[in-house]
Structures are given as structure tokens and as C-alpha cells.
Design an enzyme around this catalytic site. Structure first.
Site, PDB file in Angstrom:
ATOM      1  N   PRO A   2      55.976  86.172 -43.649  1.00 21.23           N
ATOM      2  CA  PRO A   2      55.147  85.389 -43.622  1.00 21.23           C
ATOM      3  C   PRO A   2      54.747  84.252 -44.435  1.00 21.23           C
ATOM      4  O   PRO A   2      54.125  84.444 -45.665  1.00 21.23           O
ATOM      5  CB  PRO A   2      53.544  86.492 -43.506  1.00 21.23           C
ATOM      6  CG  PRO A   2      53.702  87.503 -43.698  1.00 21.23           C
ATOM      7  CD  PRO A   2      55.540  88.020 -44.143  1.00 21.23           C
ATOM      8  N   GLU A   3      54.753  82.820 -43.780  1.00 30.80           N
ATOM      9  CA  GLU A   3      54.126  81.619 -44.647  1.00 30.80           C
ATOM     10  C   GLU A   3      53.595  81.036 -44.028  1.00 30.80           C
ATOM     11  O   GLU A   3      52.767  82.112 -43.811  1.00 30.80           O
ATOM     12  CB  GLU A   3      56.205  81.160 -44.027  1.00 30.80           C
ATOM     13  CG  GLU A   3      57.186  81.090 -44.598  1.00 30.80           C
ATOM     14  CD  GLU A   3      58.291  80.659 -44.162  1.00 30.80           C
ATOM     15  OE1 GLU A   3      58.361  79.350 -44.449  1.00 30.80           O
ATOM     16  OE2 GLU A   3      59.683  80.751 -44.032  1.00 30.80           O
ATOM     17  N   ARG A 105      57.241  97.907 -46.103  1.00 32.31           N
ATOM     18  CA  ARG A 105      58.078  97.930 -47.314  1.00 32.31           C
ATOM     19  C   ARG A 105      56.909  97.244 -48.646  1.00 32.31           C
ATOM     20  O   ARG A 105      57.910  97.849 -49.691  1.00 32.31           O
ATOM     21  CB  ARG A 105      58.517  96.647 -46.858  1.00 32.31           C
ATOM     22  CG  ARG A 105      60.121  97.467 -46.242  1.00 32.31           C
ATOM     23  CD  ARG A 105      60.960  95.988 -45.387  1.00 32.31           C
ATOM     24  NE  ARG A 105      61.851  96.103 -47.168  1.00 32.31           N
ATOM     25  CZ  ARG A 105      62.890  94.947 -46.858  1.00 32.31           C
ATOM     26  NH1 ARG A 105      63.527  94.667 -46.744  1.00 32.31           N
ATOM     27  NH2 ARG A 105      63.727  95.231 -48.759  1.00 32.31           N
TER      28      ARG A 105
END
Ligand SMILES: [Zn+2]
Length: 267
Positions: A2-3, A105
């Protein structure tokens, strides 16, 4: 990962759902990245902000709950908790909803700190200006880029010249600005153009609810739509939308990169 547009989309969805709510109970995975989550219990959410790719929930006691989604993190609200081995932290709210951080993750991160005291979150503390900060105008981005001789894409990904840009939006903006991602210097004119294109691709990303390629989901579990609008990222081998040359994949400092060999000359 996500940016800025993805995190801003999450922020906008989250705000009306958690603003003013008290956190009555909380839990964090014992890993150091999530273990501080329970410290937010007993406080109420006063504001839902963002800095770069970090979510900042201001608490009513002067502290801040900081959440970084990492690569696979998703924030969602549920009516009560369910058994899900990938939930790394949760905060039960006084309306019965549970805010959960699911992160397969475990590259995400949670912190509870005094507001603005980010010494324990060095990546957050070292960030450059928000993309719409006037400090970047009038050559400000150019000035920030001149502090380092690293490749321009790598500089963008470092968050230091400007906050919030990751692999997708860096490739898009560099392509639109006609700048080779592995250049080590840019002219003032190129930097001004790059700033305009960075703002444009980030604004487009926000308007489209973010880019969903694999893991990113909005708070309600939906997908973004910006992946349908990408002109360069992930399109190696396809013709450039401007000149028809086939877009090329390369690796810049370990990051997969797509660029147009014609529109983005090396020098
Ligand atoms: Zn081209």
C-alpha cells in the site's frame, strides 16, 4: 505494498467508523512489531490522520496509535472477533465493533507513542514533505533530490525527498514525466515536472480508491480501481501509450521497474 493513495483510501473509510469511539480492549501479536497494540486500550479516537504511508490515530490522552500496513496489511472492522490466524492486532470498540489488522506476511507495524514523538519509528520520523506541501513548490523537490546521488527512483522510494510514493506511483510518475528511473541527477525543470506528475498520479489513485494488484483491500473488503488506469507499471512488453515503443522491465537497486526506452532516455 500500500502506498499513499491506498492508505488515504483506508483513512477516509475508517474515519467515520472509529472517530469518537473508545477502545475498550486490545490485543497484539507478541512480535515486537505488534506487541504495543494493547497500550491503546482505555483511550478514545480523536482523529484519523495519515503521514506518508502511515495511519495516525490520535487518542484523547495525547498519544497516537500508528499503523503501517507493510506489504500485506489490511485494516477492517468486524462485529466481534473471528478466529483468523493472520490477525496480528485488534482493538475492540465501545460500539461492539472490532478493528483488526490482518497481515499475512507480517511486514506491518503498530506503535503507540506520544503524538508526534516518532523516534521509535525512524522511517516515519525521516519522511520528507507530504506531496501537496508547498515546501515542494518552487524547486523544493529539486532541492531535496539534490541531497543524494542515488538513482531518482530509489530516492523517491526512500520517502526522504517526498512522502508516500512506492513502486507503482514512482514508475507511473517517472514515465509521465519522461525521466529515466536510474538517472542520478535531474534538472530543475525535470523535477518540477516530476512533482506535477507525482501529484497527478497520487490524486488519480485516491480518486480510484487505490490500486489492487494482490493484497490491498479497502476497509469494507473491496478492491481499488486504479489498476485499470496504469500506463506504465506492470506493463513491460506492451506498447507505450505515448510513443508505441515497447515498455521495458529492468531492476533499479533491487526493485522491479518498468519504463519506456524512448520517452525516458537515460541521459
Ligand atoms: Zn514512450
Amino acid at each position: 505494498m500500500p502506498e499513499l493513495p491506498e492508505v488515504e483510501t483506508v483513512r477516509r473509510q475508517l474515519e467515520p467508523l472509529v472517530l469518537g469511539r473508545a477502545i475498550v480492549e486490545a490485543w497484539g501479536h507478541p512480535s515486537a512489531k505488534f506487541a504495543s497494540a494493547p497500550l491503546a486500550a482505555g483511550s478514545a479516537v480523536d482523529a484519523v490522520g495519515r503521514r506518508g504511508k502511515y495511519l495516525l490515530l490520535d487518542l484523547d490522552d495525547g498519544r497516537q496509535l500508528v499503523v503501517h500496513l507493510g506489504m500485506t496489511g489490511q485494516l477492517r472492522l468486524r462485529p466481534g472477533s473471528e478466529v483468523d490466524p493472520y490477525v496480528r492486532a485488534w482493538w475492540a470498540l465501545d460500539d461492539g465493533q472490532v478493528l483488526e489488522l490482518r497481515d499475512v506476511r507480517r511486514f506491518g507495524r503498530v506503535g503507540v507513542v506520544a503524538a508526534g514523538e516518532w523516534a521509535t519509528l525512524p522511517t516515519l520520523a525521516a519522511q520528507g514533505p507530504e506531496p501537496w506541501d508547498p515546501a515542494l513548490d518552487d524547486g523544493g523537490l529539486w532541492h531535496n533530490l539534490r541531497r543524494s546521488r542515488a538513482h531518482v527512483k530509489t530516492q523517491l522510494l526512500s520517502q526522504r525527498p517526498i512522502a508516500g510514493v512506492g513502486n507503482i506511483y514512482a514508475d507511473e510518475a517517472l514515465w509521465r514525466a519522461g525521466i529515466h528511473p536510474a538517472r542520478r541527477t535531474v534538472t530543475r525543470r525535470q523535477a518540477d515536472r516530476l512533482l506535477a506528475e507525482l501529484r497527478a498520479v497520487l490524486e488519480q489513485g485516491i480518486a480510484n480508491g487505490g490500486t489492487t494488484l494482490r493484497d490491498y483491500r479497502t476497509v469494507d473488503g473491496g478492491e481499488g480501481r486504479n489498476q485499470l488506469e496504469l500506463g506504465c507499471y506492470g506493463r513491460a512488453g506492451q506498447p507505450c501509450g505515448r510513443c508505441g515503443t515497447l515498455l521495458r522491465r529492468s531492476v533499479v537497486d533491487g526493485r522491479g521497474t518498468t519504463h519506456c526506452p524512448a520517452c525516458q532516455p537515460r541521459r
